[in-house]
Design a protein around this motif. Structure first.
Motif, PDB file in Angstrom:
ATOM      1  N   GLN A  90       0.827  -1.205   0.000  1.00  0.00           N
ATOM      2  CA  GLN A  90       0.000   0.000   0.000  1.00  0.00           C
ATOM      3  C   GLN A  90       0.868   1.264   0.000  1.00  0.00           C
ATOM      4  O   GLN A  90       0.650   2.187  -0.788  1.00  0.00           O
ATOM      5  CB  GLN A  90      -0.927  -0.052   1.217  1.00  0.00           C
ATOM      6  N   CYS A  91       1.861   1.314   0.865  1.00  0.00           N
ATOM      7  CA  CYS A  91       2.722   2.499   0.945  1.00  0.00           C
ATOM      8  C   CYS A  91       3.593   2.633  -0.307  1.00  0.00           C
ATOM      9  O   CYS A  91       3.839   3.750  -0.786  1.00  0.00           O
ATOM     10  CB  CYS A  91       3.586   2.437   2.193  1.00  0.00           C
ATOM     11  N   PHE A  92       4.055   1.517  -0.825  1.00  0.00           N
ATOM     12  CA  PHE A  92       4.833   1.551  -2.066  1.00  0.00           C
ATOM     13  C   PHE A  92       3.989   2.123  -3.199  1.00  0.00           C
ATOM     14  O   PHE A  92       4.440   2.978  -3.962  1.00  0.00           O
ATOM     15  CB  PHE A  92       5.307   0.134  -2.401  1.00  0.00           C
ATOM     16  N   TYR A  93       2.739   1.695  -3.280  1.00  0.00           N
ATOM     17  CA  TYR A  93       1.872   2.169  -4.356  1.00  0.00           C
ATOM     18  C   TYR A  93       1.461   3.627  -4.164  1.00  0.00           C
ATOM     19  O   TYR A  93       1.201   4.332  -5.145  1.00  0.00           O
ATOM     20  CB  TYR A  93       0.650   1.255  -4.526  1.00  0.00           C
ATOM     21  N   GLU A  94       1.398   4.095  -2.932  1.00  0.00           N
ATOM     22  CA  GLU A  94       1.166   5.528  -2.755  1.00  0.00           C
ATOM     23  C   GLU A  94       2.277   6.320  -3.444  1.00  0.00           C
ATOM     24  O   GLU A  94       2.022   7.299  -4.162  1.00  0.00           O
ATOM     25  CB  GLU A  94       1.124   5.918  -1.282  1.00  0.00           C
ATOM     26  N   MET A  95       3.514   5.886  -3.239  1.00  0.00           N
ATOM     27  CA  MET A  95       4.649   6.587  -3.844  1.00  0.00           C
ATOM     28  C   MET A  95       4.620   6.473  -5.364  1.00  0.00           C
ATOM     29  O   MET A  95       4.906   7.446  -6.075  1.00  0.00           O
ATOM     30  CB  MET A  95       5.955   6.042  -3.269  1.00  0.00           C
ATOM     31  N   LEU A  96       4.256   5.309  -5.878  1.00  0.00           N
ATOM     32  CA  LEU A  96       4.146   5.157  -7.328  1.00  0.00           C
ATOM     33  C   LEU A  96       3.057   6.062  -7.901  1.00  0.00           C
ATOM     34  O   LEU A  96       3.214   6.646  -8.976  1.00  0.00           O
ATOM     35  CB  LEU A  96       3.842   3.701  -7.689  1.00  0.00           C
ATOM     36  N   ASN A  97       1.947   6.184  -7.183  1.00  0.00           N
ATOM     37  CA  ASN A  97       0.860   7.044  -7.661  1.00  0.00           C
ATOM     38  C   ASN A  97       1.260   8.507  -7.660  1.00  0.00           C
ATOM     39  O   ASN A  97       0.862   9.277  -8.547  1.00  0.00           O
ATOM     40  CB  ASN A  97      -0.389   6.829  -6.798  1.00  0.00           C
ATOM     41  N   SER A  98       2.027   8.918  -6.662  1.00  0.00           N
ATOM     42  CA  SER A  98       2.547  10.289  -6.672  1.00  0.00           C
ATOM     43  C   SER A  98       3.472  10.488  -7.867  1.00  0.00           C
ATOM     44  O   SER A  98       3.450  11.530  -8.526  1.00  0.00           O
ATOM     45  CB  SER A  98       3.331  10.575  -5.380  1.00  0.00           C
ATOM     46  N   ALA A  99       4.273   9.478  -8.118  1.00  0.00           N
ATOM     47  CA  ALA A  99       5.284   9.586  -9.166  1.00  0.00           C
ATOM     48  C   ALA A  99       4.681   9.569 -10.559  1.00  0.00           C
ATOM     49  O   ALA A  99       5.110  10.334 -11.434  1.00  0.00           O
ATOM     50  CB  ALA A  99       6.298   8.451  -9.019  1.00  0.00           C
ATOM     51  N   ASN A 100       3.677   8.700 -10.783  1.00  0.00           N
ATOM     52  CA  ASN A 100       3.166   8.535 -12.143  1.00  0.00           C
ATOM     53  C   ASN A 100       1.931   7.636 -12.098  1.00  0.00           C
ATOM     54  O   ASN A 100       2.021   6.421 -12.233  1.00  0.00           O
ATOM     55  CB  ASN A 100       4.254   7.903 -13.027  1.00  0.00           C
ATOM     56  N   GLN A 101       0.761   8.245 -11.915  1.00  0.00           N
ATOM     57  CA  GLN A 101      -0.468   7.462 -11.804  1.00  0.00           C
ATOM     58  C   GLN A 101      -0.738   6.655 -13.068  1.00  0.00           C
ATOM     59  O   GLN A 101      -1.160   5.493 -12.995  1.00  0.00           O
ATOM     60  CB  GLN A 101      -1.660   8.362 -11.489  1.00  0.00           C
ATOM     61  N   LEU A 154      -3.611  -2.657 -11.802  1.00  0.00           N
ATOM     62  CA  LEU A 154      -4.805  -3.450 -12.130  1.00  0.00           C
ATOM     63  C   LEU A 154      -4.543  -4.943 -11.960  1.00  0.00           C
ATOM     64  O   LEU A 154      -5.458  -5.719 -11.662  1.00  0.00           O
ATOM     65  CB  LEU A 154      -5.260  -3.152 -13.556  1.00  0.00           C
ATOM     66  N   THR A 155      -3.291  -5.341 -12.156  1.00  0.00           N
ATOM     67  CA  THR A 155      -2.949  -6.759 -12.056  1.00  0.00           C
ATOM     68  C   THR A 155      -3.169  -7.282 -10.646  1.00  0.00           C
ATOM     69  O   THR A 155      -3.559  -8.442 -10.453  1.00  0.00           O
ATOM     70  CB  THR A 155      -1.485  -6.979 -12.484  1.00  0.00           C
ATOM     71  N   HIS A 156      -2.945  -6.431  -9.639  1.00  0.00           N
ATOM     72  CA  HIS A 156      -3.134  -6.865  -8.248  1.00  0.00           C
ATOM     73  C   HIS A 156      -4.589  -7.256  -7.996  1.00  0.00           C
ATOM     74  O   HIS A 156      -4.863  -8.228  -7.295  1.00  0.00           O
ATOM     75  CB  HIS A 156      -2.702  -5.759  -7.285  1.00  0.00           C
ATOM     76  N   GLY A 157      -5.526  -6.494  -8.571  1.00  0.00           N
ATOM     77  CA  GLY A 157      -6.930  -6.833  -8.396  1.00  0.00           C
ATOM     78  C   GLY A 157      -7.299  -8.121  -9.084  1.00  0.00           C
ATOM     79  O   GLY A 157      -8.032  -8.951  -8.533  1.00  0.00           O
ATOM     80  N   ALA A 158      -6.799  -8.319 -10.314  1.00  0.00           N
ATOM     81  CA  ALA A 158      -7.070  -9.561 -11.040  1.00  0.00           C
ATOM     82  C   ALA A 158      -6.468 -10.755 -10.298  1.00  0.00           C
ATOM     83  O   ALA A 158      -7.089 -11.823 -10.196  1.00  0.00           O
ATOM     84  CB  ALA A 158      -6.502  -9.464 -12.456  1.00  0.00           C
ATOM     85  N   ALA A 208      -9.781  -2.514  -5.966  1.00  0.00           N
ATOM     86  CA  ALA A 208      -9.607  -1.350  -6.832  1.00  0.00           C
ATOM     87  C   ALA A 208     -10.079  -0.083  -6.143  1.00  0.00           C
ATOM     88  O   ALA A 208      -9.481   0.991  -6.311  1.00  0.00           O
ATOM     89  CB  ALA A 208     -10.361  -1.560  -8.140  1.00  0.00           C
ATOM     90  N   ARG A 209     -11.142  -0.155  -5.364  1.00  0.00           N
ATOM     91  CA  ARG A 209     -11.653   1.034  -4.678  1.00  0.00           C
ATOM     92  C   ARG A 209     -10.654   1.541  -3.644  1.00  0.00           C
ATOM     93  O   ARG A 209     -10.464   2.755  -3.494  1.00  0.00           O
ATOM     94  CB  ARG A 209     -13.003   0.726  -4.048  1.00  0.00           C
ATOM     95  N   LEU A 210     -10.018   0.636  -2.937  1.00  0.00           N
ATOM     96  CA  LEU A 210      -8.946   1.045  -2.023  1.00  0.00           C
ATOM     97  C   LEU A 210      -7.781   1.629  -2.818  1.00  0.00           C
ATOM     98  O   LEU A 210      -7.177   2.627  -2.416  1.00  0.00           O
ATOM     99  CB  LEU A 210      -8.479  -0.149  -1.186  1.00  0.00           C
ATOM    100  N   GLY A 211      -7.504   1.021  -3.964  1.00  0.00           N
ATOM    101  CA  GLY A 211      -6.418   1.500  -4.811  1.00  0.00           C
ATOM    102  C   GLY A 211      -6.678   2.876  -5.377  1.00  0.00           C
ATOM    103  O   GLY A 211      -5.755   3.691  -5.500  1.00  0.00           O
ATOM    104  N   VAL A 212      -7.935   3.176  -5.708  1.00  0.00           N
ATOM    105  CA  VAL A 212      -8.277   4.484  -6.251  1.00  0.00           C
ATOM    106  C   VAL A 212      -8.121   5.563  -5.172  1.00  0.00           C
ATOM    107  O   VAL A 212      -7.630   6.669  -5.447  1.00  0.00           O
ATOM    108  CB  VAL A 212      -9.697   4.487  -6.837  1.00  0.00           C
ATOM    109  N   GLY A 213      -8.519   5.249  -3.955  1.00  0.00           N
ATOM    110  CA  GLY A 213      -8.269   6.185  -2.863  1.00  0.00           C
ATOM    111  C   GLY A 213      -6.777   6.471  -2.726  1.00  0.00           C
ATOM    112  O   GLY A 213      -6.361   7.611  -2.503  1.00  0.00           O
ATOM    113  N   ASN A 214      -5.983   5.435  -2.905  1.00  0.00           N
ATOM    114  CA  ASN A 214      -4.529   5.574  -2.826  1.00  0.00           C
ATOM    115  C   ASN A 214      -3.995   6.426  -3.978  1.00  0.00           C
ATOM    116  O   ASN A 214      -2.998   7.145  -3.821  1.00  0.00           O
ATOM    117  CB  ASN A 214      -3.889   4.190  -2.851  1.00  0.00           C
ATOM    118  N   GLN A 215      -4.637   6.350  -5.134  1.00  0.00           N
ATOM    119  CA  GLN A 215      -4.227   7.190  -6.256  1.00  0.00           C
ATOM    120  C   GLN A 215      -4.375   8.667  -5.901  1.00  0.00           C
ATOM    121  O   GLN A 215      -3.486   9.488  -6.155  1.00  0.00           O
ATOM    122  CB  GLN A 215      -5.049   6.852  -7.503  1.00  0.00           C
ATOM    123  N   SER A 216      -5.512   9.022  -5.309  1.00  0.00           N
ATOM    124  CA  SER A 216      -5.725  10.425  -4.952  1.00  0.00           C
ATOM    125  C   SER A 216      -4.828  10.857  -3.805  1.00  0.00           C
ATOM    126  O   SER A 216      -4.412  12.025  -3.744  1.00  0.00           O
ATOM    127  CB  SER A 216      -7.197  10.670  -4.602  1.00  0.00           C
TER     128      SER A 216
END
Length: 598
Positions: free
Chosen positions: A113-124, A132-136, A297-305
């Motif tokens: 989760q924390c790693f993906y927060e940084m990735l989303n800041s860097a380049n959503q 998306l692969t994590h959800g699948a 995905a819904r948790l992931g979208v919150g993380n994107q923002s």
């Protein structure tokens, strides 16, 4: 040019000083050896990848976009995206929190989760390809057969193959019961799937050798509506018995959407022309499996923002310290300059602190949610698993809607800090606002999330889950209620906690008489609930910071945390009063408006 620094210090504060995640993790057998240093070391390296590999491609990827070859139906991602993904795979990042049985590293969800927060800041846009692969993966891990798991999960864990979710069709968005895609049974147990899907994020790309599409479709004898939907694995390339790739399947990209934001991600129109698929789970029970993916995905979208809010704040803060404009209202502050830095102006500080408060509050909520997910799936105590799952179900629509709404507020506020320069592409601020905007729409619009929260998660069990969260608030109030230094943080949540019971009961009673009352109140209700949740975590963060200060810790981090908490409760939290009033205004002023909307 914008910059980005991973917020590792604040992540460590939330995880180790507020939530004490290692204590909870070591109570779970598979994480019994987990320690603070391991978590911090992994995230430090993850931050380097985000800042040094993904972030430099953000603006160029936005400008270049994706390209579709209309003859081959192949999509080329922006320059550097494919190479960055290769580095991501080489570093073992796809496997971070995946099951060791399929080649994963088995680290806790909170690390991912924390790693993906940084990735989303860097380049959503880039992050959505592996994201998306994590959800699948999660859907197949929960509902796939052993053969399906062995066939697909090893390659998805390694990052060799990517995954998508294919739900939406042109005539139906949220109302998936209206979908028309058909699945015809074949003699060999497979299905031939025909139809069209739209808005498929990362739906076609050149970054991996195969894409595993999870597709919703109807069997010939399926019941009408959502109860007649089944889920199928439809790979871009068929997979042979030995795991190697076979023939190209009958699923291809018919077009790419031209979008407001996330331009580096291939949002595809997919055509299924007799594509071969295998069923996941039971016939007509596809939504059970898909909801695993949708909730992730819904948790992931919150993380994107959260990611967009953080990077926008960092850049706006740096700009406000350097940009000189006018003089302070209370007198000259920069005597050696012809004007003062704009950070001296109260409203500039308000905009900056708004983004900071929403970023740090969102980080606390998402880290807490990641721990609930861990407990729900892996804790040895059945009651802990059940309670965690119930609480996470209630918090998921808040994560998705409240954090993304706050991201919209924050990225626009940060763009405003730049004045006219914020509107210019060179500074990157307008991209943060554009990229964030989709987060309020996809994976169920924020209105849908609000209806889910109020109608299903709150009223659906007569407020039982809300009362469980209320107990957490009550415990904190009891613990700190006599501490004068905590009064400005405790009193607001204590009052709102008491008000929520009456507020919820009133909306529920009106909704029982007229269902439109729930629809009219839901969006305002979710923001009230969101502030109760944020208020709880901000009070906990202030509690830790004040204790450190009282113990003689002179690290300015703690004073900053207290000051931000003070701002949040004084300037943002009070909107709950207005929201409760507008929610109580009812549905008549909305529905009795035929003349106004003629």
């Amino acid at each position: 040019m914008p910059t980005y620094t991973p917020p590792l210090r604040d992540m460590q504060f939330v995880m180790h000083e507020v939530l004490h995640v290692v204590d909870d993790l070591t109570a779970i057998p598979k994480h019994a050896d987990m320690d603070v240093d391991t978590i911090n070391a992994v995230l430090e390296e993850g931050g380097k990848f985000a800042a040094e590999v993904a972030f430099p491609l953000n603006q160029s990827g936005d400008a270049e976009g994706c390209k579709l070859d209309p003859v081959t139906h192949e999509v080329t991602t922006p320059t550097g995206f494919k190479e960055a993904y290769a580095k991501y795979v080489e570093g073992g990042w796809p496997a971070l929190a995946c099951d060791t049985a399929f080649g994963g590293q088995g680290l806790p969800h909170i690390v991912n989760q924390c790693f993906y927060e940084m990735l989303n800041s860097a380049n959503q846009s880039w992050t959505m390809y592996p994201g998306l692969t994590h959800g699948a993966y999660a859907a197949l891990h929960a509902h796939g057969t052993e053969e399906q798991k062995q066939t697909y999960l090893h390659k998805m864990t390694s990052g060799e193959w990517l995954g998508t979710m294919c739900l939406t069709e042109a005539h139906c968005g949220t109302d998936l019961g209206l979908m028309r895609s058909k699945a015809e049974p074949q003699a060999d147990g497979t299905y031939k799937i025909t139809g069209e899907k739209i808005f498929i994020s990362a739906g076609e790309n050149d970054m991996a050798s195969n894409i595993i599409h999870l597709v919703l479709a109807r069997l010939p004898d399926a019941p009408v509506g959502i109860k007649g939907v089944s889920l199928f694995i439809v790979p871009k390339f068929l997979v042979k018995q030995d795991g190697s790739l076979g023939a190209r399947n009958g699923i291809y990209c018919g077009g790419l959407e031209h979008k407001m934001g996330i331009c580096g991600n291939a949002t595809a129109q997919l055509v299924l022309d007799g594509a071969v698929g295998t069923m996941v789970g039971q016939p007509n029970k596809g939504m059970q499996a898909m909801f695993v993916m949708m909730n992730a995905a819904r948790l992931g979208v919150g993380n994107q923002s959260l990611g967009q809010t953080e990077v926008a704040y960092q850049n706006a803060l740096a700009y406000a310290k350097e940009r000189i404009q006018m003089r302070s209202l209370t007198g000259v502050k920069a005597k050696d300059k012809p004007a003062d830095p704009i950070i001296v102006h109260p409203d500039v500080r308000k905009m900056l602190l708004t983004a900071k408060a929403y970023a740090e509050g969102g980080r606390a909520l998402l880290c807490y949610s990641a721990m609930l997910l861990e407990k729900e799936h892996s804790h040895p105590d059945e009651k802990v698993r059940k309670d965690a799952g119930e609480l996470l179900a209630m918090l998921t629509p808040i994560v998705k809607a409240f954090i993304t709404d706050n991201g919209h507020i924050s990225t626009n506020a940060c763009m405003q800090v730049f004045g006219g320069h914020g509107y210019i592409k060179d500074w990157g601020m307008e991209q943060f606002a554009r990229d964030n905007r989709i987060n309020m729409i996809y994976e169920g619009t924020n209105t849908v999330q609000s209806l889910d929260l109020l109608g299903r998660k709150i009223l659906g069990n007569n407020g039982a889950t809300l009362r469980k969260f209320g107990k957490l608030v009550g415990q904190l109030v009891a613990e700190e209620g006599v501490n004068e230094k905590m009064a400005e943080f405790i009193t607001p949540i204590a009052i709102l906690g008491d008000q929520m019971t009456k507020f919820t009961t009133e909306i529920g009673f009106k909704g029982f008489q007229n269902a439109d009352e729930v629809g009219a109140a839901a969006v305002d209700y979710l923001r009230v609930a969101g502030h109760l949740v944020f208020g709880y975590f901000w009070a906990r963060m202030a509690q830790v910071a004040l204790r450190e200060i009282a113990a003689g810790n002179t690290d300015s981090f703690y004073l900053a945390k207290v000051q931000t908490a003070r701002f949040y409760f004084a300037k943002l939290f009070p909107e709950t009063a207005t929201l409760m009033r507008t929610a109580r205004a009812g549905s008549k002023v909305l529905m009795d408006t035929d003349a106004a909307l003629a």
